[in-house]
Design a protein around this motif. Structure first.
Motif, PDB file in Angstrom:
ATOM      1  N   MET A 147       0.822  -1.202   0.000  1.00  0.00           N
ATOM      2  CA  MET A 147       0.000   0.000   0.000  1.00  0.00           C
ATOM      3  C   MET A 147       0.862   1.260   0.000  1.00  0.00           C
ATOM      4  O   MET A 147       0.609   2.208  -0.746  1.00  0.00           O
ATOM      5  CB  MET A 147      -0.926   0.011   1.225  1.00  0.00           C
ATOM      6  N   GLY A 148       1.883   1.285   0.853  1.00  0.00           N
ATOM      7  CA  GLY A 148       2.712   2.476   0.980  1.00  0.00           C
ATOM      8  C   GLY A 148       3.407   2.860  -0.305  1.00  0.00           C
ATOM      9  O   GLY A 148       3.541   4.056  -0.618  1.00  0.00           O
ATOM     10  N   SER A 149       3.834   1.880  -1.091  1.00  0.00           N
ATOM     11  CA  SER A 149       4.544   2.180  -2.335  1.00  0.00           C
ATOM     12  C   SER A 149       3.677   2.956  -3.308  1.00  0.00           C
ATOM     13  O   SER A 149       4.109   3.947  -3.907  1.00  0.00           O
ATOM     14  CB  SER A 149       5.025   0.873  -2.991  1.00  0.00           C
ATOM     15  N   GLY A 150       2.430   2.509  -3.466  1.00  0.00           N
ATOM     16  CA  GLY A 150       1.522   3.216  -4.364  1.00  0.00           C
ATOM     17  C   GLY A 150       1.194   4.607  -3.862  1.00  0.00           C
ATOM     18  O   GLY A 150       1.104   5.563  -4.644  1.00  0.00           O
ATOM     19  N   ILE A 151       1.028   4.746  -2.561  1.00  0.00           N
ATOM     20  CA  ILE A 151       0.705   6.047  -1.976  1.00  0.00           C
ATOM     21  C   ILE A 151       1.836   7.038  -2.225  1.00  0.00           C
ATOM     22  O   ILE A 151       1.606   8.177  -2.663  1.00  0.00           O
ATOM     23  CB  ILE A 151       0.432   5.903  -0.467  1.00  0.00           C
ATOM     24  N   VAL A 152       3.070   6.619  -1.950  1.00  0.00           N
ATOM     25  CA  VAL A 152       4.219   7.509  -2.139  1.00  0.00           C
ATOM     26  C   VAL A 152       4.372   7.894  -3.605  1.00  0.00           C
ATOM     27  O   VAL A 152       4.642   9.050  -3.940  1.00  0.00           O
ATOM     28  CB  VAL A 152       5.512   6.850  -1.613  1.00  0.00           C
ATOM     29  N   SER A 153       4.187   6.929  -4.489  1.00  0.00           N
ATOM     30  CA  SER A 153       4.305   7.212  -5.918  1.00  0.00           C
ATOM     31  C   SER A 153       3.330   8.303  -6.335  1.00  0.00           C
ATOM     32  O   SER A 153       3.676   9.231  -7.070  1.00  0.00           O
ATOM     33  CB  SER A 153       4.050   5.936  -6.726  1.00  0.00           C
ATOM     34  N   ASN A 154       2.099   8.237  -5.836  1.00  0.00           N
ATOM     35  CA  ASN A 154       1.098   9.244  -6.196  1.00  0.00           C
ATOM     36  C   ASN A 154       1.373  10.591  -5.547  1.00  0.00           C
ATOM     37  O   ASN A 154       1.108  11.643  -6.141  1.00  0.00           O
ATOM     38  CB  ASN A 154      -0.297   8.741  -5.819  1.00  0.00           C
ATOM     39  N   LEU A 155       1.907  10.593  -4.333  1.00  0.00           N
ATOM     40  CA  LEU A 155       2.285  11.856  -3.705  1.00  0.00           C
ATOM     41  C   LEU A 155       3.352  12.564  -4.535  1.00  0.00           C
ATOM     42  O   LEU A 155       3.291  13.778  -4.762  1.00  0.00           O
ATOM     43  CB  LEU A 155       2.814  11.598  -2.293  1.00  0.00           C
ATOM     44  N   LEU A 156       4.328  11.793  -5.000  1.00  0.00           N
ATOM     45  CA  LEU A 156       5.394  12.375  -5.817  1.00  0.00           C
ATOM     46  C   LEU A 156       4.847  12.884  -7.141  1.00  0.00           C
ATOM     47  O   LEU A 156       5.200  13.984  -7.595  1.00  0.00           O
ATOM     48  CB  LEU A 156       6.492  11.334  -6.069  1.00  0.00           C
TER      49      LEU A 156
END
Length: 575
Positions: free
Chosen positions: A300-309
Motif C-alpha cells: 500500500m505504501g509504495s503506491g501512496i508515495v508514488s502518487n504523492l510524488l
C-alpha cells in the motif's frame, strides 16, 4: 491552444531525440493522433486537444495537451515524449501487449472509423443537396417526357442509396449482436444506456472504450527503447489516476487535472472529502507546501508515495528494508535514515505498516517517531490496527506537543497504485484539513469520523465484511466444483446478478487462473478478522460469521498461504 501548441492552421516543427538515436523534425498540431510517453510507463495513444481555459501551460520545455484513448486521462506532454500515431503504430503494437493497451488502440481505430464515417456522411449530404438543387431547377423548367424520366431516375438513386445505408446500419447491428456480452461491454463507451448521445460534432476528445474496473494488475515498468536482453513486460495498467501525472519532474512539467475535491457535511456529523470524476477539468491538485514524510513502503505504501510524488509533493521516505527506497529516490523522493530523522525534518509524516506491533515499534522503538516529535510536528498513522493501539499512539504523540491523525485506508495494491483508495480518518480535525492535497493524491474519497479510535473500528468492520465475503466466494466455487458445476459459469451468473462487483470478478479470476500474487496479503486479512472479532468481544457483540471465516483463513495460513493474496483462502477448501 492557450500555449499548448500551434493552432489548427499552423504547424510547429519539433526536433526530438529518442533513446537509441535521433529523429528527424516532426510537425505536430491540434487534432493530431500521437503516442505519448510519461516517465517510466508505456507509450499510450492519444490526441492533441485544446486544454481547459483555466489550465495554464507548464513552464519550461515545449509541450502539448493530450487526451488519452481508452482512459479518462489528460496530461501536458513534452514534445520529445510524443510520436506520430500512424508512423509508429506497428512499432508500438509489437512492444506493448497489455489488455488495456489493446483496448486503447481499438478505441483509436473506432475513433478513426467514426471520423471517416462523418466525412463520408458530410460528402453524401453535399451530393444530396446538389441533387435537390438540380431537381428544383429541373422542376422550374417546362417538363418534357425525357426530363421527367431523368428526375425519376435521380430520385430512384437517392432512395436506393438511402436503402443501402439502412442495410449497412442493420448489418452493423447484426454484427454487434453476434458478439459476446463481455466483448460488447468492452467496446461500449462509458455513456449510460438511455441517455441521449453527445453531439457527434465533438470529435476532438476521444471517448473511452473500456469499462471502468474491468482490469486489475500492477503497472509494469517500461523503457521506451527496449533491448533484446531486456524484453518489455506485459503492461496492463489502470490509468484513471496513474498515467496522467507521471513525468520526470512533476512540479515543473505537468499539471494534473484528475481530481477536484469537495468537502461535504453529512447528517451524522462526519465529513467526507470526495473526489469528482477523473474527467473533471475544472481544477487541479495543488500540492501542499509542507514537507511530507512517509514511513513504510509495502504494497500500500509504495503506491501512496508514488502518487504523492506524481502530484508534486516533497516527500522524504524511510523503509525498514532500505533497498525499497531506491526507486522513489530516482523519482525525486529524499531518503531518511531513521523514522526520527524523517519526523524531525518533515512537517507531516505518514506511516503505513503491517500490524499493531509494527505500528508501536515504529513510534516507540529506537530512533523511532517519538524521538523526532516536537511541538507542531504532525503524525498520520495509516496502518490498520485496533482502537486501543491507535489511542495509545495518539496519547504519546500529543504528550510531546505533536498532532495526531489516524487514517487507515480501504483498498488494495491496485487501488493504491491508481490513487483510488478510500481513506478513513479520525483525530485532529485541523491536521485532517492540512492533509487535503495528500488525500486527494492517494485516494478517491476521504471520511472524517471524529475522535481517535473511530477510524480503526470502522476499518476493521469494513475488512471483516470483505474477508468474510472472500471466504464465501471460495466456498461457493469449491462447492460448484465438487458437485460437477462449472466454476466459470458460476462466476458468469454472479457477474450478471446483484452481487456483481470488481472485487468479486477479480478474486474469482485469481482462483480460476490459479494466480495468487498478493494484492492484499492473506495474513493481513486474517489479522483484521481477528481484531474485528476482538472488537465484537469487547462490546459483547456476536460475530459468528467472521469467526467462521477466520478459521478458514487460519487453515490457509497453515497451508503456507500467508504471503499470497487473500483469494488463496480457496486452497483451504481443496486440501
Amino acid at each position: 491552444m492557450g500555449g499548448a501548441g500551434a493552432t489548427s492552421s499552423s504547424r510547429r516543427p519539433v526536433r526530438r531525440r529518442w533513446l537509441g538515436g535521433k529523429m528527424a523534425a516532426v510537425s505536430l498540431r491540434l487534432g493530431d493522433l500521437v503516442w505519448g510517453k510519461l516517465g517510466r510507463y508505456p507509450p499510450w495513444p492519444g490526441k492533441i486537444v485544446n486544454p481547459p481555459k483555466d489550465l495554464k501551460k507548464p513552464r519550461g520545455k515545449k509541450c502539448f495537451f493530450v487526451k488519452f484513448f481508452g482512459t479518462e486521462d489528460h496530461a501536458w506532454i513534452k514534445v520529445e515524449q510524443l510520436k506520430p500515431y500512424h508512423a509508429h503504430k506497428e512499432e508500438m503494437i509489437k512492444i506493448n501487449k497489455g489488455k488495456r493497451f489493446q483496448q486503447a488502440v481499438d478505441a483509436v481505430e473506432e475513433f478513426l472509423r467514426r471520423a471517416k464515417g462523418k466525412d463520408q456522411t458530410s460528402s453524401h449530404n453535399s451530393a444530396d443537396d446538389k441533387n435537390r438543387r438540380n431537381s428544383s431547377e429541373e422542376r422550374s423548367r417546362p417538363n418534357s417526357g425525357d426530363e421527367k424520366r431523368k428526375l425519376s431516375l435521380s430520385e430512384g438513386k437517392v432512395k436506393k442509396n438511402m436503402g443501402e445505408g439502412k442495410k449497412r446500419v442493420s448489418s452493423g447491428s447484426s454484427e454487434r449482436g453476434s458478439k459476446s456480452p463481455l466483448k460488447r461491454a468492452q467496446e461500449q463507451s462509458p455513456r449510460k444506456r438511455g441517455r441521449p448521445p453527445k453531439d457527434e460534432k465533438d470529435l476532438t476528445v476521444p471517448e473511452s472504450s473500456t469499462v471502468k474496473g474491468m482490469m486489475a494488475g500492477p503497472m509494469a515498468a517500461f523503457k521506451w527503447q527496449p533491448t533484446a536482453s531486456e524484453p518489455v513486460k506485459d503492461a496492463d495498467p489502470h490509468f484513471h489516476h496513474f498515467l496522467l501525472s507521471q513525468t520526470d519532474k512533476p512540479a515543473v512539467c505537468y499539471q494534473a487535472i484528475t481530481k477536484k475535491l469537495k468537502i461535504c457535511e453529512e447528517e451524522t456529523g462526519s465529513t467526507s472529502i470526495q473526489a469528482a470524476d477523473s474527467t473533471a477539468v475544472n481544477g487541479s491538485i495543488t500540492p501542499t507546501d509542507k514537507k511530507i514524510g512517509f514511513l513504510g513502503l509495502g504494497l500500500m505504501g509504495s503506491g501512496i508515495v508514488s502518487n504523492l510524488l506524481k502530484m508534486g509533493h516533497t516527500v522524504t521516505v524511510w523503509n525498514r528494508t532500505a533497498e525499497k527506497c531506491d526507486l522513489f529516490i530516482q523519482e525525486g523522493a529524499r531518503l531518511g535514515r531513521t523514522p526520527a530523522e524523517v519526523v524531525s525534518t518533515c512537517d507531516i509524516t505518514f506511516a503505513c505498516v503491517s500490524d499493531p506491533k509494527a505500528a508501536k515499534d515504529l513510534v516507540l522503538g529506537p530512533s523511532g517517531v517519538l524521538q523526532g516529535i516536537r511541538p507542531g510536528k504532525c503524525y498520520v498513522d495509516m496502518s490498520t490496527v485496533d482502537a486501543d493501539t491507535v489511542t495509545e499512539l495518539a496519547q504519546v504523540i500529543v504528550s510531546r506537543g505533536g498532532r495526531f491523525l489516524e487514517a487507515p485506508v480501504s483498498g488494495n495494491q491496485q487501488l493504491s497504485n491508481d490513487g483510488m483508495l478510500v481513506i478513513l480518518a479520525a483525530g485532529d480535525r485541523g491536521l485532517y484539513e492540512d492533509c487535503s492535497s495528500c488525500f486527494q493524491a492517494m485516494g478517491k474519497t476521504s471520511f472524517f469520523l471524529g475522535e481517535v479510535g473511530n477510524a480503526a473500528k470502522m476499518m476493521l468492520i469494513v475488512n471483516m465484511v470483505q474477508g468474510s465475503f472472500m471466504a464465501t466466494i471460495a466456498e461457493g466455487l469449491t462447492l460448484a466444483q465438487v458437485t460437477g458445476q462449472s466454476q466459470q459459469t458460476l462466476l458468469d451468473i454472479l457477474n450478471q446478478g446483484q452481487l456483481a462487483s470488481i472485487f468479486l470478478d477479480q478474486k474469482c479470476q485469481n482462483i480460476l487462473q490459479g494466480n495468487f500474487k498478493p494484492d492484499f496479503y492473506l495474513k493481513y486479512i486474517q489479522k483484521d478478522l481477528r481484531l474485528a472479532i476482538a472488537l465484537g468481544d469487547a462490546v459483547n457483540h456476536p460475530t459468528p460469521m467472521a469467526a467462521a471465516a477466520n478459521e478458514v483463513y487460519k487453515r490457509a495460513k497453515a497451508l503456507d498461504q500467508s504471503d499470497n493474496d487473500m483469494s488463496a483462502v480457496y486452497r483451504a477448501y481443496i486440501h
